[in-house]
Design a protein around this motif. Structure first.
Motif, PDB file in Angstrom:
ATOM      1  N   ALA A  90       1.671  -8.041  13.493  1.00 46.60           N
ATOM      2  CA  ALA A  90       1.598  -7.689  12.069  1.00 46.60           C
ATOM      3  C   ALA A  90       0.731  -6.454  11.855  1.00 46.60           C
ATOM      4  CB  ALA A  90       1.059  -8.876  11.268  1.00 46.60           C
ATOM      5  N   ALA A  91      -0.430  -6.434  12.512  1.00 47.79           N
ATOM      6  CA  ALA A  91      -1.334  -5.291  12.343  1.00 47.79           C
ATOM      7  C   ALA A  91      -0.675  -4.007  12.861  1.00 47.79           C
ATOM      8  CB  ALA A  91      -2.656  -5.561  13.063  1.00 47.79           C
ATOM      9  N   ARG A  93       2.521  -3.337  13.055  1.00 52.94           N
ATOM     10  CA  ARG A  93       3.604  -2.930  12.138  1.00 52.94           C
ATOM     11  C   ARG A  93       3.056  -2.349  10.835  1.00 52.94           C
ATOM     12  NH1 ARG A  93       6.501  -8.437  13.986  1.00 52.94           N
ATOM     13  NH2 ARG A  93       7.603  -7.580  15.785  1.00 52.94           N
ATOM     14  N   MET A  94       1.930  -2.871  10.375  1.00 55.21           N
ATOM     15  CA  MET A  94       1.285  -2.303   9.181  1.00 55.21           C
ATOM     16  C   MET A  94       0.885  -0.846   9.426  1.00 55.21           C
ATOM     17  SD  MET A  94      -2.187  -3.557   7.192  1.00 55.21           S
ATOM     18  CE  MET A  94      -3.305  -3.272   8.574  1.00 55.21           C
ATOM     19  N   ARG A  97       3.932   1.529   9.788  1.00 57.65           N
ATOM     20  CA  ARG A  97       4.579   1.927   8.528  1.00 57.65           C
ATOM     21  C   ARG A  97       3.698   2.881   7.722  1.00 57.65           C
ATOM     22  NH1 ARG A  97       5.856  -0.361   3.107  1.00 57.65           N
ATOM     23  NH2 ARG A  97       7.977   0.256   2.571  1.00 57.65           N
ATOM     24  N   ARG A  98       2.397   2.622   7.710  1.00 59.40           N
ATOM     25  CA  ARG A  98       1.503   3.560   7.004  1.00 59.40           C
ATOM     26  C   ARG A  98       1.636   4.967   7.585  1.00 59.40           C
ATOM     27  NH1 ARG A  98      -4.024  -0.131   6.682  1.00 59.40           N
ATOM     28  NH2 ARG A  98      -3.598  -1.103   4.658  1.00 59.40           N
ATOM     29  N   ASN A 102       3.382   7.809   5.339  1.00 56.46           N
ATOM     30  CA  ASN A 102       2.352   8.671   4.761  1.00 56.46           C
ATOM     31  C   ASN A 102       2.130   9.972   5.525  1.00 56.46           C
ATOM     32  OD1 ASN A 102       1.719   6.784   2.736  1.00 56.46           O
ATOM     33  ND2 ASN A 102       0.329   5.684   4.115  1.00 56.46           N
ATOM     34  N   LYS A 141      -3.460  12.306   3.787  1.00 61.50           N
ATOM     35  CA  LYS A 141      -3.354  10.967   4.364  1.00 61.50           C
ATOM     36  C   LYS A 141      -4.020  10.923   5.740  1.00 61.50           C
ATOM     37  CE  LYS A 141      -1.092   9.024   0.973  1.00 61.50           C
ATOM     38  NZ  LYS A 141      -1.593   7.868   0.227  1.00 61.50           N
ATOM     39  N   TRP A 144      -7.601  10.456   5.008  1.00 61.48           N
ATOM     40  CA  TRP A 144      -7.769   9.034   4.653  1.00 61.48           C
ATOM     41  C   TRP A 144      -7.818   8.185   5.919  1.00 61.48           C
ATOM     42  CZ3 TRP A 144      -3.745   5.255   5.312  1.00 61.48           C
ATOM     43  CH2 TRP A 144      -3.988   4.013   4.709  1.00 61.48           C
ATOM     44  N   LEU A 148     -10.781   5.676   8.107  1.00 60.64           N
ATOM     45  CA  LEU A 148     -10.531   4.305   8.563  1.00 60.64           C
ATOM     46  C   LEU A 148     -10.626   4.167  10.083  1.00 60.64           C
ATOM     47  CD1 LEU A 148      -7.485   3.510   6.230  1.00 60.64           C
ATOM     48  CD2 LEU A 148      -9.823   2.667   5.969  1.00 60.64           C
TER      49      LEU A 148
ATOM     50  N   ASN B  46      -7.003  -3.888   0.932  1.00 56.84           N
ATOM     51  CA  ASN B  46      -5.952  -2.942   1.329  1.00 56.84           C
ATOM     52  C   ASN B  46      -6.406  -1.535   0.979  1.00 56.84           C
ATOM     53  OD1 ASN B  46      -3.722  -1.446   1.930  1.00 56.84           O
ATOM     54  ND2 ASN B  46      -2.403  -2.351   0.348  1.00 56.84           N
ATOM     55  N   PRO B  47      -6.912  -0.776   1.962  1.00 54.01           N
ATOM     56  CA  PRO B  47      -7.430   0.568   1.665  1.00 54.01           C
ATOM     57  C   PRO B  47      -6.359   1.543   1.189  1.00 54.01           C
ATOM     58  CG  PRO B  47      -7.473   0.126   4.041  1.00 54.01           C
ATOM     59  CD  PRO B  47      -7.114  -1.162   3.365  1.00 54.01           C
ATOM     60  N   ALA B  48      -5.077   1.163   1.291  1.00 48.30           N
ATOM     61  CA  ALA B  48      -4.032   2.011   0.719  1.00 48.30           C
ATOM     62  C   ALA B  48      -3.927   1.811  -0.800  1.00 48.30           C
ATOM     63  CB  ALA B  48      -2.687   1.717   1.380  1.00 48.30           C
ATOM     64  N   HIS B  61      -6.668  -9.027   6.179  1.00 43.95           N
ATOM     65  CA  HIS B  61      -5.648  -8.683   5.186  1.00 43.95           C
ATOM     66  C   HIS B  61      -4.545  -7.853   5.806  1.00 43.95           C
ATOM     67  CE1 HIS B  61      -9.122  -9.824   2.717  1.00 43.95           C
ATOM     68  NE2 HIS B  61      -8.205 -10.302   1.905  1.00 43.95           N
ATOM     69  N   LEU B  62      -3.348  -8.182   5.406  1.00 46.88           N
ATOM     70  CA  LEU B  62      -2.164  -7.528   5.942  1.00 46.88           C
ATOM     71  C   LEU B  62      -1.421  -6.855   4.790  1.00 46.88           C
ATOM     72  CD1 LEU B  62      -0.123  -7.064   8.250  1.00 46.88           C
ATOM     73  CD2 LEU B  62       0.860  -9.304   7.685  1.00 46.88           C
ATOM     74  N   ALA B  63      -1.169  -5.566   4.939  1.00 47.63           N
ATOM     75  CA  ALA B  63      -0.428  -4.820   3.915  1.00 47.63           C
ATOM     76  C   ALA B  63       0.863  -4.272   4.519  1.00 47.63           C
ATOM     77  CB  ALA B  63      -1.283  -3.687   3.375  1.00 47.63           C
ATOM     78  N   GLU B  64       1.666  -3.630   3.674  1.00 49.10           N
ATOM     79  CA  GLU B  64       2.967  -3.046   4.025  1.00 49.10           C
ATOM     80  C   GLU B  64       4.029  -4.154   4.068  1.00 49.10           C
ATOM     81  OE1 GLU B  64       3.310   0.287   4.068  1.00 49.10           O
ATOM     82  OE2 GLU B  64       1.160   0.436   3.770  1.00 49.10           O
ATOM     83  N   ILE B  65       4.996  -4.033   3.177  1.00 48.41           N
ATOM     84  CA  ILE B  65       5.972  -5.119   2.979  1.00 48.41           C
ATOM     85  C   ILE B  65       6.750  -5.492   4.232  1.00 48.41           C
ATOM     86  CG2 ILE B  65       6.214  -4.936   0.478  1.00 48.41           C
ATOM     87  CD1 ILE B  65       8.737  -3.230   0.916  1.00 48.41           C
TER      88      ILE B  65
END
Lengths: 205, 205
Positions: A90-91, A93-94, A97-98, A102, A141, A144, A148, B46-48, B61-65
């Protein structure tokens, strides 16, 4: 499996992913500059007309670099570059995609709509009046992301993943088309050097 | 797990995904219109600064659909909405990325840079002079997809997947902000009605 490949940052992602897995695939080069990718028979394989594309053993074709790398990760032996647990995957893939939405997308579109315009304007809808903003967006981005990256070895933490491979290949490409690394993004600059050193070790001789 | 959600097409994707899985999660609404998502404490999650975001059981926390839906698919029981084999998962991920980059992104950016400008211009870099082109780009790619949908029940073939959910939620949103379905895309129109009927059956009472 057989890989259809070419120049460019997208094929580079799959090539680097394969090198990390210690694998090689039969590869056929497609003439991107000559537009072979926008004509039959290639478009029958990938109707998006883009490279790379993977021919599977059942004769079907798989496009889109993230899907190809996930597939190779499932099929090839060795440590996963996506993750060993649902939480790790999951991490990854997050972050993928970011980085994809971006950074890779505005950086590449910024190039296609400016320096790349002579090549791309006959192949796709180009938006030349957005090129400058898109390049700035990619840089914002990156800054940004730089914040992080504090204290992290790789994008997803201590694991080297597809997120690192994607970011590296697109930043390496960007540097060749007028979008160099911003030296003020010190975390990204240090990370870039780490990936470069690692890639040198993993690259096929 | 706990879901942070709001109005908008991105949260709708996760909500519809959960309905398809027959699952419900504790949900906290975040005030998007009031900008709560751009301030602490949400940005620490979610820093985005975007919605939705999933709080995992370990407190991370997990972001991005796409990452959230892949994670829910792995963790929740029932038939997979990604795929049961590496080949099925690969095909779903290919279609998800094509829809994400080619349709969802330009459709949403086209809205944010035009109708949505009063809300978004203080929150992000907006490119108002690209809005028209981006909307046309989304429509061109929809017409491209329409051609590829001939004879298919769902985007990935006979399997209902995350690709259908993403496309449906963004097209449903588009129709509310001046980007209606093109009636000439007959395959997409028929597919949209099929998803709507299915969603009506699956939605929580």
């Amino acid at each position: 499996m057989k890989l259809y490949s070419s120049m460019g940052p997208n094929p580079a992602v799959v090539t680097m992913f394969l090198a990390e897995k210690g694998a090689e695939l039969p590869t056929e080069k497609v003439d991107l500059m000559g537009g072979e990718n926008r004509q039959a028979p290639y478009v029958a394989k990938n109707p998006a007309g883009q490279l790379p594309c993977l021919e599977l053993d059942d004769g079907s074709h798989l496009a889109e670099i993230t899907a190809i790398c996930e597939y190779l990760d499932e099929k090839l032996p060795g440590p996963s570059l996506i993750g060993a647990t649902p939480e790790e995957r999951a991490a990854t893939r997050m972050w993928v995609r970011r980085i994809d939405l971006n950074i890779c997308e505005p950086l590449t579109s910024g190039f296609r709509y400016a320096e790349g315009l002579p090549l791309f304007q006959s192949r796709m809808r180009t938006i030349p009046h957005a090129a400058g903003d898109l390049k700035e967006l990619a840089q914002e981005k990156l800054t940004w992301l730089d914040g992080l990256m504090t204290g992290k070895t790789w994008v997803a933490g201590e694991r080297f993943t597809l997120a690192d491979i994607m970011l590296f290949c697109f930043l390496q490409f960007g540097a060749t088309v007028g979008q160099p690394l911003n030296p003020e993004n010190k975390n990204i600059v240090a990370w870039f050097e780490r990936v470069k050193a690692r890639a040198g070790e993993k690259a096929p001789a």
